[in-house]
Structures are given as structure tokens and as C-alpha cells.
Design a protein around this motif. Structure first.
Motif, mmCIF file in Angstrom:
data_model
loop_
_atom_site.group_PDB
_atom_site.id
_atom_site.type_symbol
_atom_site.label_atom_id
_atom_site.label_comp_id
_atom_site.label_asym_id
_atom_site.label_seq_id
_atom_site.Cartn_x
_atom_site.Cartn_y
_atom_site.Cartn_z
ATOM 1 N N ASP A 1 10.099 8.122 -5.714
ATOM 2 C CA ASP A 1 11.361 8.839 -5.926
ATOM 3 C C ASP A 1 12.255 7.982 -6.821
ATOM 4 N N PRO A 2 12.709 8.539 -7.957
ATOM 5 C CA PRO A 2 13.519 7.726 -8.873
ATOM 6 C C PRO A 2 14.917 7.414 -8.321
ATOM 7 N N ASN A 3 15.359 8.167 -7.322
ATOM 8 C CA ASN A 3 16.729 7.997 -6.820
ATOM 9 C C ASN A 3 16.805 7.295 -5.461
ATOM 10 N N SER A 4 15.688 6.797 -4.969
ATOM 11 C CA SER A 4 15.716 6.115 -3.662
ATOM 12 C C SER A 4 14.541 5.149 -3.594
ATOM 13 N N ASP A 5 14.317 4.583 -2.444
ATOM 14 C CA ASP A 5 13.176 3.670 -2.277
ATOM 15 C C ASP A 5 11.929 4.393 -1.806
ATOM 16 N N ARG A 6 12.007 5.703 -1.653
ATOM 17 C CA ARG A 6 10.934 6.461 -1.045
ATOM 18 C C ARG A 6 9.684 6.527 -1.933
ATOM 19 N N VAL A 7 8.553 6.219 -1.309
ATOM 20 C CA VAL A 7 7.270 6.304 -2.008
ATOM 21 C C VAL A 7 6.345 7.180 -1.170
ATOM 22 N N ARG A 8 5.740 8.164 -1.845
ATOM 23 C CA ARG A 8 4.785 9.034 -1.144
ATOM 24 C C ARG A 8 3.393 8.838 -1.747
ATOM 25 N N PHE A 9 2.388 9.004 -0.894
ATOM 26 C CA PHE A 9 1.016 8.708 -1.323
ATOM 27 C C PHE A 9 0.119 9.920 -1.162
ATOM 28 N N ASP A 10 -0.627 10.196 -2.184
ATOM 29 C CA ASP A 10 -1.654 11.225 -2.086
ATOM 30 C C ASP A 10 -2.787 10.678 -1.194
ATOM 31 N N PRO A 11 -3.348 11.546 -0.336
ATOM 32 C CA PRO A 11 -4.444 11.048 0.522
ATOM 33 C C PRO A 11 -5.555 10.343 -0.251
ATOM 34 N N ALA A 12 -5.862 10.823 -1.450
ATOM 35 C CA ALA A 12 -6.947 10.206 -2.224
ATOM 36 C C ALA A 12 -6.626 8.756 -2.564
ATOM 37 N N MET A 13 -5.360 8.481 -2.824
ATOM 38 C CA MET A 13 -4.959 7.112 -3.164
ATOM 39 C C MET A 13 -5.131 6.183 -1.954
ATOM 40 N N VAL A 14 -4.830 6.737 -0.779
ATOM 41 C CA VAL A 14 -4.999 5.952 0.448
ATOM 42 C C VAL A 14 -6.487 5.704 0.705
ATOM 43 N N GLU A 15 -7.260 6.779 0.629
ATOM 44 C CA GLU A 15 -8.704 6.651 0.880
ATOM 45 C C GLU A 15 -9.334 5.655 -0.092
ATOM 46 N N ASP A 16 -8.802 5.619 -1.306
ATOM 47 C CA ASP A 16 -9.347 4.727 -2.321
ATOM 48 C C ASP A 16 -9.141 3.244 -1.953
#
Lengths: 525, 525
Positions: free
Chosen positions: B91-106
Motif C-alpha cells: 500500500d503506497p499510503n501505509s505500511d500495509r503489505v499483502r501477499f498473494d498465496p503463490a508468493m508465500v508458497e514460493d
């Protein structure tokens, strides 16, 4: 103990029961402590296995070799005659009996894998086997102890006070014997008085001692009368259990064999428990002690099935070690943890319910008593124990039962039950909505998911003091021993006897009266 | 404490070390207590599984949903930029980062399943993973405590005394941080002084705190210098580990992320441990708290692997509950036992070493401290723990480290190691010859099989007092707390520093001097 003392001792957190003899007789009786309901936990995962299948077979095979080659002394002529008739090799000049492996293998599988032990209150009947655990109160200590009175020889007042505690604590599923020996009752009638107390002051399932024919037969009659069932029902519905200790090494003595004979004839279960302290009554190696334990247990199984095919039978393990410097028995040791787990593997190999114990060798209720006790529980529970003997109150290697340890153990056993309760994984349990509501950096206490669950979400301990250090100091630095003492006093003060059918009570009293007039049981056992 | 006091306190059983400053400098130094050798135990059976494979997947899937939908706050601009470049939704306006499941599995499977943490004494290097256990001393308590001095703020003298104990007890496999915070050393140079003490007064593997870039970089340099290895070797041979606590719920803060970045770049391992107290910083349901723990741990794993693919990573579990009446954290509860076991299942699902703890919430070394502690150990050990944090000395929910609990835990952990040692089942162990020799009704103490083994057959505890009641009374009724106190005093008196290459010592001192002259590390973290 005065109310104000309890309050100054940090007791403010606990709700108090009505005081015995207090002036507020009309007010509602409130529980002294918050308890979980009476419920037998069930092991929700496979028991731990320390030995491979091959290693377990090597214990089994060595036990068969002991039974075939060395044999077991059966100090009972009728028992020897029965075994001879069934095909055992009975030495005509001694008590020695040897068993062909085929005879042993033939006995395996005849006893039921599970059975119910009936209490006079059907809600307190307990299931043996099928993964269920039965918590028994401590049994057979010659001394009682509490904080104020110290350690003293067992007497009827202490005995009755233990009955009150055991009746009130839901963590006590049944009696495993007398919590303390009431030595002020004459041995000829002690079993009559003590069992009559047990069957009237509590409504849980009972154990009777196998100390000769008269005592065990009286015990069965008392249990039958308390339940108000006929002989046929009694035989079909086991209502009294008895521990049969082999007189290790490799012996079964007269009173124990007599108990097995009488109990089996009336369909009542026995728990064959060899007393195999490695280095004393058994080999110093754990494998050797287990071979001997197993040989003695199998000999008992064979005899029980010869005596009464299909008789319910529990495999008992009590193998621990001694302190090799002093010869003192040790409990809650890493050796006992392993034999407890392997004992469970053996019991399951023979498809029998398994008995182990919650024991320690401490002289006082300090850290040692607690860690040895929880190590014991760890071995027993992970080993798949069904009947947990000495579950509450046992101290000092069984030489005294402590009122405070009894309370502490009620807490420990409730924690074990809670540990064995599977956690939920429904969408509601997974709590995604709560996390959405709270988000990063928030706090969950106020959210709806918490508010609707917080009262019952976690186990609420009786003993553990979780106040911060400052509050705890202000409260006088209470320790677990003192907290347990306060609860024990309050519980006894709040005790009320369970309901009992007046006809049952009358018949029970008449039986005790008659048997007392007859002189009770012989005291030359 | 005077020698005669110790003796009158029942200390006669224990051998004493040379007293510091005593007149018998020429006499042989005898061990204060009998110890097992330094050895990492290995779990000899499969860890307990409380959740089915499907249930475990529901935790995993819910964690992925948290990471995709709710996200994690990464309070570190460089970290966010790295994650954005790697494909995360930042998120460009906060510290929030979200992850796609594929990125986690990787990211799963990139970290090694096992690694060695190198100590300056190679004999004290420890293996993480592969079923091995590593026992760490307690860490990070603001207070120290002993029987005589009570509870006081951490200081360098107490800190050094813990280092002496930890060096001497073989049950301490490594340091998990400062056993107590030496608050009398200025924060700008505390890490330099405290780690220099740790690396010179002991030769075991170390932990350094991730409190900003300078501290963790200094910590790595100190570890490298102590081992006298070059940068390339240091990167290939992990020599310092650090706990990364997420700032639950769902946040990773600046000092921790900075630590991960610096450690990863030099190939050093991190332990990502969410501090998820159910009902406070995590959902009140255990499944919910585990989902959050897992989401935070996986977010850390993804970042660690983005920062340095293949960086060693330990999955940390610390999910417990709070007392819902007071909000106080609780430890050694049946809730914590279950989350500890399920945490192990999750770690193994991701093929990562697993960290859990030996913890309790007691204010004093009473029965509560012991049973909460052993319940903790039960959950951790049966759950397949690899790194046991707070293995020795932890009390009061981490607010003080106790010298006596440290000794008691050395005993408990040796017992756990002993429990995990497989029993032998060779023909000699099965002991048929001993049973032939002794026979029914005999006694095993005198037989050859016992005599050749009795000295080492069983674990010989440091604390447990197995004397009979009368002898114990005569000795003044010693309790575990007092026995532990005596051993701790004797151990410290007998301490001798481990050998150290003078060149290493000189280089270490010079580094500390230079960094101190430079002003140490910023104190505005």
C-alpha cells in the motif's frame, strides 16, 4: 482456619462455600472453587511408542521364556490345582508353575478390551479402555498429612475427610482404595467400616482390597447392596475392582490369588500390577524390569482366564527405579516415564486396558513434588493410560497422602483433561472476522469474538497465582501449598453427602452390623 | 553462604567444589554436582499430532487468506521496497503489505531444514533441526532473583553470575539472549559489554538482539572475532542467531526488520516468533491465535527469503493465553500445551526447525513454578521442539530470571534428555540371566547383572531429595528451592573461565574499545 485469615492470605479471588455451623444456613451454597464437570477424557491422538514392533516382540518373547523356563510361584494350593488342570507345568514339590507359550498365547484376547465399572450413582460409572482415562484418588498410604497437622498415622477422621474431598472434586472419577489407611479401626472390621463410609459418603465407583476371601467377598456384597442390584446383574455389571500386586520377583501370594478367584467368579475386574522396582525386585536394566513386569502380568492373565474365561482384566505397570545410593524407591523419574510408555505398548499388544500412576517421592509439597508428579503424568498419559491410580494426593513414594496435594492434583488432572480436549477449527474458531475487525496493531480484548467467548475460553486454574509480583507480595506471597490448604479446608466445610436410597442405606448398615457381630474377617492374613 | 550453613541444611549428600578464595588452592577441583555430558538429545519417536492433515491445512489456508486480504504492517521503508520489487502488494499510503498465496508458497522450502550454529568452542556448536533439541538459557528478563537477595533489577553482576552458571551446566546448549538485562550498563554500549562477557566467560553459541542495525552488526562482528574466522567462513557457518518478535497483531517493526536484513545478508539465522497471546494480541480461540501466529511467521519467512534466498530460518511459536479476569499472561497452561504441539506440526509442514519454550507464570519457586514448567516442556518436547528458548531460569512470565530455577531447570532438562534416550533391548538388557540367578522371591541388588551396572543405570538427580521422611526431617526438612540455592552458590564459587586464544581476546577487546569510543549504538530505537 478463620475466614479473615483466609482473606488476608490472598484468598479474595476465590468464592467461598457456606461455613459449617455458620449462621447463614438459609443462604445458597456456592461452590468453593470453579470446577470442570465430571467427565472422562479420551486420548485424541495415538499413544507414544518408544519401542519398535520388533523391540516390543523381544520383550514379549523374553517374558514367554521366563514363564516357560523360570516360572512363577503361586502360593495357593487351589490356584495351582486349577492351573495344573488347565495344562500348566506345576512342580509337585514347590509353588513353582511354568507355562508353555501356547497356554499364554491362548489366554490373550479372552479378556474384554473395554468394560464399564458401575458406581451406585450411574452418572459416575466409568469406562475402562477405548482410550478413556479414569482418574483414581491416591490409595493405601499409612499416613496422612496437611499443612497445620503435619504427617500422622492414618485415622478414620482423615480417611473421612479424604472421602469428602474425593466426593466433591469432579476430577476424582473413582476410588482406587482407601486414600489413607484408617488404622484406628480394628483390622477385622476395617474393610466393613471403611467401605461403608466410602459407599455412603460418596457415590463414585469403588475398589476393594484383595486381602483374603472374607474381605473381598464382603466388599463385593457391600458394592452390590449399595447399587441395590441382584447377583445376576452384579455379575454382568462390574461394580468393584481390585489391585492384585504380584509379590515380585515372580510370585503371586495367597491373599492376592484368593482375591482373584473370588472376584473372577462374580465377574468383577482385577488390575494385575507387578511391583517391579528396577535394581531391587527386578533387573536393573529397564528392558529386564519390563520383561519381568510382563511375565508377572501375563501369568496373572492366564490364571484369571483359567479361573473365569472372559473375566475383565487390566494390565498394570508400576515399574520404576530405586536410588542406587540408598535403595529408596524413586518416582517421576525419566526411567519411570519410559517404562510407563512401554507398559502401555504392551497392554495394547494384549488388547487390555492399561493402568499407570501419578506418583512422586517428595516429602513435602514443593517443586519436587510437582515436577515428579507431572513427569509421571507425562509418561502415563502419552503412554495411553486408562486407569490412572494414585491420581490425587500421593506423596513420599506412597507413605503419605496429602490433603493439599489432593487439591493440587485435582487442578493438574483437570489441566490434563483440558489438554486432551481437541481444539475447534470451524470457520468461527479460525477467527478471520475477528482479525479483520481488529487489524494490525489492534487489541482483541474488546472485539465481539472475544467478548462472546472470554468467560469459558480458557481453563481457570484453582492453584496457579497469576497476579503480578507487586499484588502477590501485598497478598503475603502466597505459595501453592498454602492456596491448596485453603481450598481443602473450604471444600471439607462445604461438603454435603450425596443422596442415597434409605432402603439401600438400611441394608448396608444391617450387613455391616451382621458381619461385625460375626467377628468380621480373619486378621492372620 | 557459609559452608557450615550449607551442611546443616542437608547438603552432606553433595560433593563440594573448591571455595573461591579458600586456602586450599592446591587441592583438586571436584565437580559441585554430577552432570550428564554436553549432548543434544534427539526425539526418538514421531512428534504428537493434535490436528489431522485436513485441520492443519485449514490453519494454513486461513493464514494465506489473512496475508492476502488483511495483510501485515512492515514498518520499514527499505523492507517494503524489497517486498514490492518481489511482487507483494504494498500500500503506497501505509505500511500495509499483502501477499498473494503463490508468493508465500514460493518462499516455503527455500530455507534449510537444518543447520549448525557454531560456537567458539566447536564442541559446543549446536544442530538445529533433524529432530535435535537445543536448550537455551532464559533470556531478556528485566529482573534477577535468588533466595537471599530476592527480586531486583538486572545488573551486570547478576548477569555475569548467570553466565558462570550457564557455562558450567552442560544442560545449557547455548545462550538465547541475556539471561537478565544488565541495566547498569549504558544502553549505547550494553550490547558490546554484555556480548563480550558472554563470549569470554563462556564458549557456547550465542544470540544477539535485533535492536537496530548497529547492534546486530556489532553482535555479528563480535561472534566472528571470537571464532577467529574470516567473513566468508562466517557467512557459510552461522555463528549468531536472533529472535525476531513480530509486534502482534500482524506487524513487524523497524528494529526487528533491520535485524533480519543484516543477519540475512551475512547468512545468519533468525527465529521469527509472533507474540500471540490469545485474547489480547490474538483471537481468543486457539485456532484463531494459531492462524495469526502462522500468518506472521509466514510473512517473516517470505521477507527473509526475499532478503536472502536460502537464509536459515526458525519457525517460532509462543502462543499462550491470558487470564481473562486480569489480563495477565499465563504460561504452562493446557492451552499453551496444545498450541505448542500444533506449532510443531506447522513448522514441519514448512520443513523448518521449530522453537518453543519452557515457561511459567509463578512468582516464586513453588509447586506452581514446577508444574507449569513441566507442562510447558511436555507440550514443547512432544510437539517436536528444536530450539527450546527460556530453557533454564525463566519465571514470572519472563519478568525475572531465578538462579534457583536455573539450577532446577538444568535438572529437569537433563531428565528430559534421559527420557528421550532409547532403552536398550539387547539380550543383555533383557536380563534373563539375572532373573535365572535371582529367581522368584529373591532380590536383585546383589546379583552380578546389577553390580556391574548400578552406578550408571539411572539418572541421578541434582534436586530431588529421596531420603526417607525421618532422615529428611533430621536434615531440617530441606525443600527444592533451598537445595537449588546451595548448588547455585557452589557452582558460582567453583567457576573457572573457559580457555580462549589470547589473540581472539585481544581483538575482541580492541573491537569493544573502538566501538565504545565511537559512541556505541544509537539509543533512540
Amino acid at each position: 482456619m478463620q475466614e479473615d485469615q483466609a482473606a488476608s492470605d490472598g484468598g479474595g479471588r476465590r468464592r467461598r462455600g457456606r461455613r459449617r455451623g455458620g449462621g447463614d444456613a438459609g443462604s445458597e451454597v456456592r461452590p468453593v472453587v470453579e470446577q470442570r464437570p465430571f467427565r472422562q477424557p479420551k486420548l485424541p491422538f495415538p499413544p507414544t511408542e518408544l519401542l519398535s514392533a520388533d523391540e516390543l516382540e523381544s520383550i514379549h518373547a523374553a517374558s514367554l521364556e521366563v514363564l516357560k523356563e523360570i516360572g512363577i510361584d503361586f502360593i495357593h494350593d487351589e490356584a495351582k490345582a486349577m492351573l495344573k488342570a488347565a495344562g500348566a507345568d506345576v512342580d509337585p514339590n514347590s509353588d513353582r508353575v511354568r507355562f508353555d507359550p501356547a497356554m499364554v498365547e491362548d489366554a490373550i484376547g479372552k479378556a474384554p478390551e473395554a468394560f464399564t465399572l458401575h458406581a451406585r450413582n450411574p452418572e459416575h460409572s466409568v469406562r475402562f479402555g477405548e482410550g478413556y482415562l479414569v482418574y483414581c484418588a491416591a490409595a493405601s498410604a499409612p499416613n496422612a498429612s496437611d499443612l497445620e497437622g503435619g504427617r500422622r498415622p492414618g485415622n478414620r477422621e482423615d480417611y473421612r475427610n479424604f472421602l469428602k474431598l474425593g466426593h466433591m472434586f469432579n476430577a476424582v472419577h473413582m476410588w482406587g482404595g482407601y486414600p489413607v489407611e484408617p488404622v484406628d479401626i480394628h483390622p477385622s472390621v476395617r474393610h466393613l467400616e471403611a467401605l461403608s463410609d466410602m459407599l455412603t459418603m460418596s457415590d463414585k465407583a469403588i475398589h476393594a482390597y484383595s486381602l483374603g476371601r472374607e474381605r473381598i467377598c464382603d466388599g463385593m456384597e457391600l458394592a452390590r447392596i449399595a447399587r441395590q442390584v441382584d447377583d445376576e446383574t452384579f455379575s454382568r455389571e462390574p461394580s468393584v475392582i481390585s489391585i492384585i500386586n504380584s509379590s515380585s520377583p515372580l510370585r503371586l501370594d495367597t491373599p492376592m490369588l484368593e482375591g482373584m478367584i473370588q472376584l473372577g467368579r462374580r465377574g468383577q475386574p482385577v488390575v494385575l500390577t507387578p511391583f517391579t522396582l528396577a535394581g531391587a525386585m527386578a533387573p536393573v536394566t529397564l528392558a529386564g524390569a519390563l520383561v519381568q513386569q510382563n511375565a508377572e502380568a501375563l501369568a496373572g492373565l492366564v490364571f484369571a482366564q483359567v479361573n473365569q474365561p472372559g473375566a475383565p482384566f487390566v494390565y498394570g505397570g508400576f515399574t520404576s527405579n530405586v536410588d542406587m545410593k540408598s535403595g529408596a524407591p524413586a518416582f517421576g523419574t525419566p526411567e519411570a516415564m519410559r517404562t510407563s510408555i512401554i507398559g502401555g505398548q504392551l497392554a495394547r499388544r494384549y488388547r487390555l486396558p492399561y493402568r499407570s500412576s501419578n506418583v512422586n517421592a517428595a516429602n513435602t509439597l514443593d517443586a519436587q513434588a510437582a515436577y515428579e508428579s507431572v513427569f509421571s503424568l507425562w509418561g502415563a498419559v502419552m503412554g495411553g493410560v486408562n486407569m490412572l491410580k494414585h491420581g490425587l494426593g500421593w506423596m513420599e513414594g506412597g507413605l503419605h497422602t496429602s490433603f493439599e496435594k489432593f487439591v493440587l492434583d485435582a487442578d493438574l488432572l483437570q489441566m490434563v483433561s483440558e489438554f486432551l480436549t481437541p481444539i475447534g477449527v470451524t470457520p468461527d474458531d479460525l477467527a478471520l472476522d475477528a482479525m479483520r475487525e481488529v487489524g494490525p496493531g489492534g487489541h482483541f480484548f474488546g472485539c465481539a469474538h472475544t467478548q462472546s467467548r472470554y468467560k469459558t475460553a480458557f481453563y481457570n486454574p484453582m492453584i496457579s497465582d497469576w497476579r503480578n509480583f507487586e499484588s502477590w507480595e501485598e497478598a503475603g506471597r502466597p505459595e501453592a501449598y498454602g492456596t491448596a490448604n485453603r481450598i481443602y479446608r473450604d471444600m471439607i466445610a462445604a461438603y454435603e453427602p450425596p443422596a442415597m436410597d434409605p432402603a439401600a442405606r438400611e441394608e448396608l448398615d444391617a450387613f455391616v452390623r451382621r458381619r461385625t457381630e460375626e467377628g468380621g474377617a480373619p486378621t492372620d492374613f
